[in-house]
Write an enzyme that holds these catalytic residues in place. Sequence first.
Site, short mmCIF file in Angstrom:
data_model
loop_
_atom_site.label_atom_id
_atom_site.label_comp_id
_atom_site.label_asym_id
_atom_site.label_seq_id
_atom_site.Cartn_x
_atom_site.Cartn_y
_atom_site.Cartn_z
N LYS A 271 -30.63 3.50 -8.14
CA LYS A 271 -28.84 4.15 -7.11
C LYS A 271 -27.70 2.65 -7.27
O LYS A 271 -27.89 1.54 -7.71
CB LYS A 271 -29.61 3.95 -5.96
N ARG A 345 -42.16 12.60 -4.12
CA ARG A 345 -42.69 13.25 -4.99
C ARG A 345 -44.29 12.36 -5.48
O ARG A 345 -45.22 13.55 -5.53
CB ARG A 345 -41.98 14.64 -5.38
N1 BES Z 1 -34.77 8.80 -0.92
C1 BES Z 1 -34.17 8.85 -2.31
C2 BES Z 1 -33.65 10.46 -1.05
C3 BES Z 1 -32.11 9.69 -0.28
C4 BES Z 1 -31.78 10.22 -0.79
C5 BES Z 1 -33.23 9.81 1.09
C6 BES Z 1 -30.07 9.32 0.04
C7 BES Z 1 -31.99 10.21 2.59
C8 BES Z 1 -30.86 9.58 1.45
C9 BES Z 1 -35.66 9.93 -2.76
O1 BES Z 1 -35.88 9.11 -3.36
C10 BES Z 1 -34.02 10.30 -4.07
O2 BES Z 1 -33.80 9.20 -4.70
N2 BES Z 1 -33.86 11.36 -4.31
C11 BES Z 1 -33.46 11.94 -6.06
C12 BES Z 1 -33.79 13.37 -6.57
C13 BES Z 1 -33.36 13.14 -7.66
C14 BES Z 1 -33.19 12.64 -8.56
C15 BES Z 1 -33.64 14.42 -8.08
C16 BES Z 1 -31.87 12.82 -4.56
O3 BES Z 1 -32.33 12.74 -4.04
O4 BES Z 1 -30.72 11.74 -5.07
ZN ZN Z 2 -35.68 8.11 -4.71
#
Ligand code: BES
Ligand code: ZN
Length: 492
Positions: A271, A345
């Site tokens: 990230k 997931r």
């Molecule tokens: N934990 C994150 C989702 C999230 C992001 C929750 C910001 C709270 C605040 C999750 O694991 C994630 O990173 N999801 C990605 C999925 C994408 C790579 C398809 C997302 O939502 O950006």
């Molecule tokens: Zn994630």
Amino acid sequence: MRIQVKSGQVRDGVQVIAALEGEQRAERLLPASAARDRQLSQLVAGSGFRGAPNETALLPKGKQWVLAVGLGKAKDLSLDRVRQLAGAAARTVRARGFRHLALPVLSERGLGSAADVAQALSEGALLGLYRYDKLKKLPKHEQGKRIEVITLVVERAGDIAAAKRAVEKAQVIAEAVSFVRDLINGPSNIVTPTYLANQARAIAKRLRLKCTVIPFTQLKRLGFGGIVGVAQGSAQPAQFIVLEYHPPRAKATFALCGKGITFDSGGISIKPSAKMEQMKYDMSGGAAVLGTVQAAARLRLPHRVVGIVAATENMPSGTAQKPGDVLKTLSGKTVEVINTDAEGRLVLSDCLHYAKRYKPDCVVDLATLTSACIVALGAEAIGLMTKDERLAARLNQAGKATHERVWRLPLWDEYKEMLKSDVADIKNVTDTGQAGTVTAAKFLEEFAQGLPWAHLDIAGTAWADKDRPYVPKGAVGIGVRLLIEFMETWKK
Ligand code: BES
Ligand code: ZN
Ligand code: ZN
């Protein structure tokens, strides 16, 4: 802190009165006894106080202090307004250095029974007074300020017993929510997967529940490929936590699955660094599951409740999984990992499959799963996805009652197309970037086959960016009140 229930005139402590917005002088004050008090209504009117939601005015009345708190417009009145009023009142009274406040158990305008209102007031006050102050010295102006006694004042002495029971229930619930908030606010160097497992063990010991923890080495041996794939890049060993409350002659069985990513760096699909520190809250679903089992046991719900939490970090390292890797999950299905940041997931796929062994009447999973859910619903609603109309209706009802509101998104099969992989049974993200919240749920659905299942995406609701009357900035502890209400009102 102590909450007591009394009737009649209460003279000690800051007297809280409620005021509606946009009404005639006399009727706008609640309870009725306050409306009849001319001196009081003049005092409030003279202060320029309008009665807007959670507006406060601390006013001297003879030797006493009165705190007027706004309830907003009469047409918007609800039990949640009462919760908010109690939170706003308790925090204001504490900030002004008083130690005792008296809250009226309002019975006007069809708000609910004395018990309902007493529960809402107690929840609001207890949750509003919550602070995460384990790791810092309080600033001078906050030191030593604490509420010692809250008096709930009922109008009829006959309501005291029911109100007292409602207070006890609210205390159990607020303690569970505060426990969940502590876990979420806790930084990931303290709240590790092992720490979560130890917390689950401690709950089990205290409440005589069953707790099973499967550590990383065993998970590898037993084929928990989804969790292992995520966990293999981390120095902290993953823990698969099962915390179970099983009363004799249980009516129904609930399996609650929680995403317990104690820190989500994204892994190799790392990230950006802006706000990455917030990703300690990626275990909010798992924490809520532990808190809910705790509350269910203390409230002696007549159902079996099995909490299943996959706890691990998601980290990049030489041993981390890489984009393109294929995992074999516990269900036997293979997954192509396109993006290592879509890890929730992966770990949940094993939880959902594991839940099948309990033959549950219903499975609910809670996860901070997608940022797309924040885009769609913001902080006001949990994303709900299920094909089960009955579950949808019940979760919706529980959401309204607790104000942990849910909003449904579709789970149509057309969305599944987007998860087709060339090399595995399914891939973990779509390449279009569309429908992020729904496609994540479609992924989970593959592993919940045959189960009456609902998915709750709490990415937008688990963390508060700003103070709210009974939710201080930070961890919300969302899910506990919703799920307790959902299970309590369950009928076959
Ligand atoms: N934990 C994150 C989702 C999230 C992001 C929750 C910001 C709270 C605040 C999750 O694991 C994630 O990173 N999801 C990605 C999925 C994408 C790579 C398809 C997302 O939502 O950006
Ligand atoms: Zn994630
Ligand atoms: Zn995540």
